[in-house]
Design a protein around this motif. Structure first.
Motif, PDB file in Angstrom:
ATOM      1  N   VAL A  31       0.853  -1.185   0.000  1.00  0.00           N
ATOM      2  CA  VAL A  31       0.000   0.000   0.000  1.00  0.00           C
ATOM      3  C   VAL A  31       0.892   1.239   0.000  1.00  0.00           C
ATOM      4  CG1 VAL A  31      -1.941  -1.129   1.133  1.00  0.00           C
ATOM      5  CG2 VAL A  31      -0.226   0.013   2.515  1.00  0.00           C
ATOM      6  N   GLU A  32       0.345   2.358  -0.441  1.00  0.00           N
ATOM      7  CA  GLU A  32       1.134   3.589  -0.524  1.00  0.00           C
ATOM      8  C   GLU A  32       1.330   4.272   0.819  1.00  0.00           C
ATOM      9  OE1 GLU A  32       0.053   6.332  -3.572  1.00  0.00           O
ATOM     10  OE2 GLU A  32      -0.394   4.729  -4.998  1.00  0.00           O
ATOM     11  N   ARG A  33       0.300   4.208   1.690  1.00  0.00           N
ATOM     12  CA  ARG A  33       0.365   4.876   2.992  1.00  0.00           C
ATOM     13  C   ARG A  33      -0.333   4.030   4.045  1.00  0.00           C
ATOM     14  NH1 ARG A  33      -1.297   8.136  -0.674  1.00  0.00           N
ATOM     15  NH2 ARG A  33      -3.456   8.224   0.007  1.00  0.00           N
ATOM     16  N   ASP A  34       0.010   4.267   5.293  1.00  0.00           N
ATOM     17  CA  ASP A  34      -0.607   3.566   6.413  1.00  0.00           C
ATOM     18  C   ASP A  34      -1.952   4.203   6.752  1.00  0.00           C
ATOM     19  OD1 ASP A  34      -1.101   1.965   8.616  1.00  0.00           O
ATOM     20  OD2 ASP A  34       0.211   3.096   9.955  1.00  0.00           O
ATOM     21  N   GLU A  35      -2.925   3.921   5.906  1.00  0.00           N
ATOM     22  CA  GLU A  35      -4.285   4.414   6.117  1.00  0.00           C
ATOM     23  C   GLU A  35      -5.224   3.217   6.069  1.00  0.00           C
ATOM     24  OE1 GLU A  35      -5.216   7.521   3.324  1.00  0.00           O
ATOM     25  OE2 GLU A  35      -3.365   8.609   3.789  1.00  0.00           O
ATOM     26  N   PRO A  36      -6.145   3.119   7.031  1.00  0.00           N
ATOM     27  CA  PRO A  36      -7.024   1.945   7.106  1.00  0.00           C
ATOM     28  C   PRO A  36      -7.696   1.578   5.781  1.00  0.00           C
ATOM     29  CG  PRO A  36      -7.333   3.293   9.037  1.00  0.00           C
ATOM     30  CD  PRO A  36      -6.430   4.070   8.116  1.00  0.00           C
ATOM     31  N   GLU A  37      -8.269   2.553   5.097  1.00  0.00           N
ATOM     32  CA  GLU A  37      -9.011   2.218   3.877  1.00  0.00           C
ATOM     33  C   GLU A  37      -8.089   1.699   2.781  1.00  0.00           C
ATOM     34  OE1 GLU A  37     -12.178   1.024   2.075  1.00  0.00           O
ATOM     35  OE2 GLU A  37     -12.217   1.888   4.092  1.00  0.00           O
ATOM     36  N   LEU A  38      -6.891   2.247   2.676  1.00  0.00           N
ATOM     37  CA  LEU A  38      -5.929   1.762   1.675  1.00  0.00           C
ATOM     38  C   LEU A  38      -5.498   0.328   1.980  1.00  0.00           C
ATOM     39  CD1 LEU A  38      -3.628   4.884   1.168  1.00  0.00           C
ATOM     40  CD2 LEU A  38      -5.489   4.092  -0.305  1.00  0.00           C
ATOM     41  N   ILE A  39      -5.268   0.039   3.248  1.00  0.00           N
ATOM     42  CA  ILE A  39      -4.869  -1.317   3.648  1.00  0.00           C
ATOM     43  C   ILE A  39      -5.989  -2.312   3.364  1.00  0.00           C
ATOM     44  CG2 ILE A  39      -4.292  -2.789   5.636  1.00  0.00           C
ATOM     45  CD1 ILE A  39      -2.878  -0.243   6.810  1.00  0.00           C
ATOM     46  N   LEU A  40      -7.212  -1.950   3.731  1.00  0.00           N
ATOM     47  CA  LEU A  40      -8.335  -2.865   3.529  1.00  0.00           C
ATOM     48  C   LEU A  40      -8.656  -3.046   2.050  1.00  0.00           C
ATOM     49  CD1 LEU A  40     -10.579  -1.787   6.527  1.00  0.00           C
ATOM     50  CD2 LEU A  40      -9.062  -3.777   6.348  1.00  0.00           C
ATOM     51  N   GLU A  41      -8.558  -1.991   1.277  1.00  0.00           N
ATOM     52  CA  GLU A  41      -8.805  -2.092  -0.167  1.00  0.00           C
ATOM     53  C   GLU A  41      -7.783  -3.023  -0.828  1.00  0.00           C
ATOM     54  OE1 GLU A  41      -7.825   0.932  -3.636  1.00  0.00           O
ATOM     55  OE2 GLU A  41      -9.555   1.600  -2.455  1.00  0.00           O
ATOM     56  N   ALA A  42      -6.513  -2.839  -0.506  1.00  0.00           N
ATOM     57  CA  ALA A  42      -5.460  -3.676  -1.089  1.00  0.00           C
ATOM     58  C   ALA A  42      -5.592  -5.134  -0.631  1.00  0.00           C
ATOM     59  CB  ALA A  42      -4.082  -3.131  -0.714  1.00  0.00           C
ATOM     60  N   THR A  43      -5.956  -5.329   0.624  1.00  0.00           N
ATOM     61  CA  THR A  43      -6.097  -6.694   1.138  1.00  0.00           C
ATOM     62  C   THR A  43      -7.305  -7.384   0.529  1.00  0.00           C
ATOM     63  OG1 THR A  43      -5.024  -5.986   3.197  1.00  0.00           O
ATOM     64  CG2 THR A  43      -6.166  -8.108   3.226  1.00  0.00           C
ATOM     65  N   CYS A  44      -8.411  -6.666   0.353  1.00  0.00           N
ATOM     66  CA  CYS A  44      -9.576  -7.241  -0.335  1.00  0.00           C
ATOM     67  C   CYS A  44      -9.198  -7.643  -1.756  1.00  0.00           C
ATOM     68  CB  CYS A  44     -10.740  -6.242  -0.372  1.00  0.00           C
ATOM     69  SG  CYS A  44     -11.718  -6.136   1.127  1.00  0.00           S
ATOM     70  N   GLU A  45      -8.508  -6.764  -2.454  1.00  0.00           N
ATOM     71  CA  GLU A  45      -8.070  -7.058  -3.820  1.00  0.00           C
ATOM     72  C   GLU A  45      -7.209  -8.328  -3.847  1.00  0.00           C
ATOM     73  OE1 GLU A  45      -5.701  -4.688  -7.361  1.00  0.00           O
ATOM     74  OE2 GLU A  45      -5.024  -4.400  -5.297  1.00  0.00           O
ATOM     75  N   LEU A  46      -6.303  -8.455  -2.893  1.00  0.00           N
ATOM     76  CA  LEU A  46      -5.434  -9.629  -2.818  1.00  0.00           C
ATOM     77  C   LEU A  46      -6.231 -10.894  -2.531  1.00  0.00           C
ATOM     78  CD1 LEU A  46      -2.664 -10.997  -2.740  1.00  0.00           C
ATOM     79  CD2 LEU A  46      -2.505 -10.273  -0.328  1.00  0.00           C
ATOM     80  N   LEU A  47      -7.096 -10.849  -1.523  1.00  0.00           N
ATOM     81  CA  LEU A  47      -7.896 -12.032  -1.186  1.00  0.00           C
ATOM     82  C   LEU A  47      -8.777 -12.465  -2.352  1.00  0.00           C
ATOM     83  CD1 LEU A  47      -8.939 -11.108   2.459  1.00  0.00           C
ATOM     84  CD2 LEU A  47      -7.339 -12.916   1.769  1.00  0.00           C
ATOM     85  N   GLU A  48      -9.416 -11.505  -3.013  1.00  0.00           N
ATOM     86  CA  GLU A  48     -10.259 -11.840  -4.160  1.00  0.00           C
ATOM     87  C   GLU A  48      -9.444 -12.492  -5.270  1.00  0.00           C
ATOM     88  OE1 GLU A  48     -11.959  -7.946  -4.742  1.00  0.00           O
ATOM     89  OE2 GLU A  48     -13.852  -8.560  -3.795  1.00  0.00           O
ATOM     90  N   ALA A  49      -8.245 -12.002  -5.513  1.00  0.00           N
ATOM     91  CA  ALA A  49      -7.385 -12.600  -6.543  1.00  0.00           C
ATOM     92  C   ALA A  49      -6.948 -14.011  -6.141  1.00  0.00           C
ATOM     93  CB  ALA A  49      -6.163 -11.719  -6.787  1.00  0.00           C
ATOM     94  N   MET A  50      -6.635 -14.212  -4.867  1.00  0.00           N
ATOM     95  CA  MET A  50      -6.239 -15.546  -4.394  1.00  0.00           C
ATOM     96  C   MET A  50      -7.390 -16.543  -4.560  1.00  0.00           C
ATOM     97  SD  MET A  50      -4.087 -14.413  -0.984  1.00  0.00           S
ATOM     98  CE  MET A  50      -3.556 -16.074  -0.513  1.00  0.00           C
ATOM     99  N   LEU A  51      -8.593 -16.110  -4.237  1.00  0.00           N
ATOM    100  CA  LEU A  51      -9.768 -16.972  -4.394  1.00  0.00           C
ATOM    101  C   LEU A  51     -10.014 -17.280  -5.871  1.00  0.00           C
ATOM    102  CD1 LEU A  51     -12.126 -15.188  -1.842  1.00  0.00           C
ATOM    103  CD2 LEU A  51     -11.008 -17.413  -1.517  1.00  0.00           C
ATOM    104  N   ARG A  52      -9.977 -16.252  -6.697  1.00  0.00           N
ATOM    105  CA  ARG A  52     -10.242 -16.408  -8.139  1.00  0.00           C
ATOM    106  C   ARG A  52      -9.197 -17.315  -8.794  1.00  0.00           C
ATOM    107  NH1 ARG A  52     -10.172 -11.470  -9.099  1.00  0.00           N
ATOM    108  NH2 ARG A  52      -8.009 -11.289  -9.755  1.00  0.00           N
ATOM    109  N   GLU A  53      -7.918 -17.057  -8.539  1.00  0.00           N
ATOM    110  CA  GLU A  53      -6.844 -17.828  -9.167  1.00  0.00           C
ATOM    111  C   GLU A  53      -6.874 -19.304  -8.773  1.00  0.00           C
ATOM    112  OE1 GLU A  53      -4.456 -16.903 -11.460  1.00  0.00           O
ATOM    113  OE2 GLU A  53      -5.616 -15.061 -11.621  1.00  0.00           O
ATOM    114  N   ASN A  54      -7.433 -19.594  -7.605  1.00  0.00           N
ATOM    115  CA  ASN A  54      -7.468 -20.977  -7.115  1.00  0.00           C
ATOM    116  C   ASN A  54      -8.869 -21.581  -7.180  1.00  0.00           C
ATOM    117  OD1 ASN A  54      -4.657 -21.717  -6.054  1.00  0.00           O
ATOM    118  ND2 ASN A  54      -4.964 -19.598  -5.407  1.00  0.00           N
ATOM    119  N   ASP A  55      -9.770 -20.923  -7.901  1.00  0.00           N
ATOM    120  CA  ASP A  55     -11.142 -21.408  -8.102  1.00  0.00           C
ATOM    121  C   ASP A  55     -11.849 -21.735  -6.791  1.00  0.00           C
ATOM    122  OD1 ASP A  55     -10.973 -21.263 -10.955  1.00  0.00           O
ATOM    123  OD2 ASP A  55      -9.811 -23.121 -10.930  1.00  0.00           O
ATOM    124  N   ILE A  56     -11.683 -20.876  -5.802  1.00  0.00           N
ATOM    125  CA  ILE A  56     -12.347 -21.076  -4.508  1.00  0.00           C
ATOM    126  C   ILE A  56     -13.605 -20.223  -4.496  1.00  0.00           C
ATOM    127  CG2 ILE A  56     -12.171 -20.792  -2.011  1.00  0.00           C
ATOM    128  CD1 ILE A  56      -9.092 -21.145  -2.407  1.00  0.00           C
TER     129      ILE A  56
END
Length: 126
Positions: free
Chosen positions: A15-40
């Motif tokens: 993330v670019e800065r230590d801001e709650p919304e930036l952290i949560l947005e990036a983490t959601c994006e990561l989790l969604e990609a992990m689920l999608r890439e592994n067909d979960i």
């Protein structure tokens, strides 16, 4: 669940800065990609998710992103990483454990944003 094993899926983002919304947005994006890439598509197969952050990210728990995505029964935990010199700054790492019939070699690991540099050998074709 005969024939199922617990397998680990790695992921990381930055993330670019230590801001709650930036952290949560990036983490959601990561989790969604992990689920999608592994067909979960069923959260029931997720055994647990471990989150770590570098010491420069302390404004929120990245595990809250999993709750935003509806993973209300999945066990989650957050931790700080060891502050190794010259480490990648402002990083969130994820270890998702899933029950699956796939081999460990079939697991697709996901690295986004600046974290692509961490393990280019594990980055799945996206």
């Amino acid at each position: 669940m005969a024939g199922y094993w617990v397998r680990g899926i790695r992921g990381a983002t930055t993330v670019e800065r230590d801001e709650p919304e930036l952290i949560l947005e990036a983490t959601c994006e990561l989790l969604e990609a992990m689920l999608r890439e592994n067909d979960i598509t069923d959260f029931e197969v997720i055994a647990a998710i471990f989150f770590t952050t570098t010491h420069d990210l302390t404004s929120t728990f990245p595990a809250e992103a999993a709750r935003r995505l509806g993973m209300n029964l999945v066990p989650l935990i957050c931790n700080l990483e060891i502050p190794v010199p010259n480490r990648l700054p402002r990083a969130v790492r994820v270890m998702m454990q899933v029950n699956t019939q796939k081999s460990q070699r079939e697991m697709k690991h996901v690295y986004l944003r600046g974290a692509v540099s961490l393990r280019p050998d594990l980055v799945s074709a996206q």
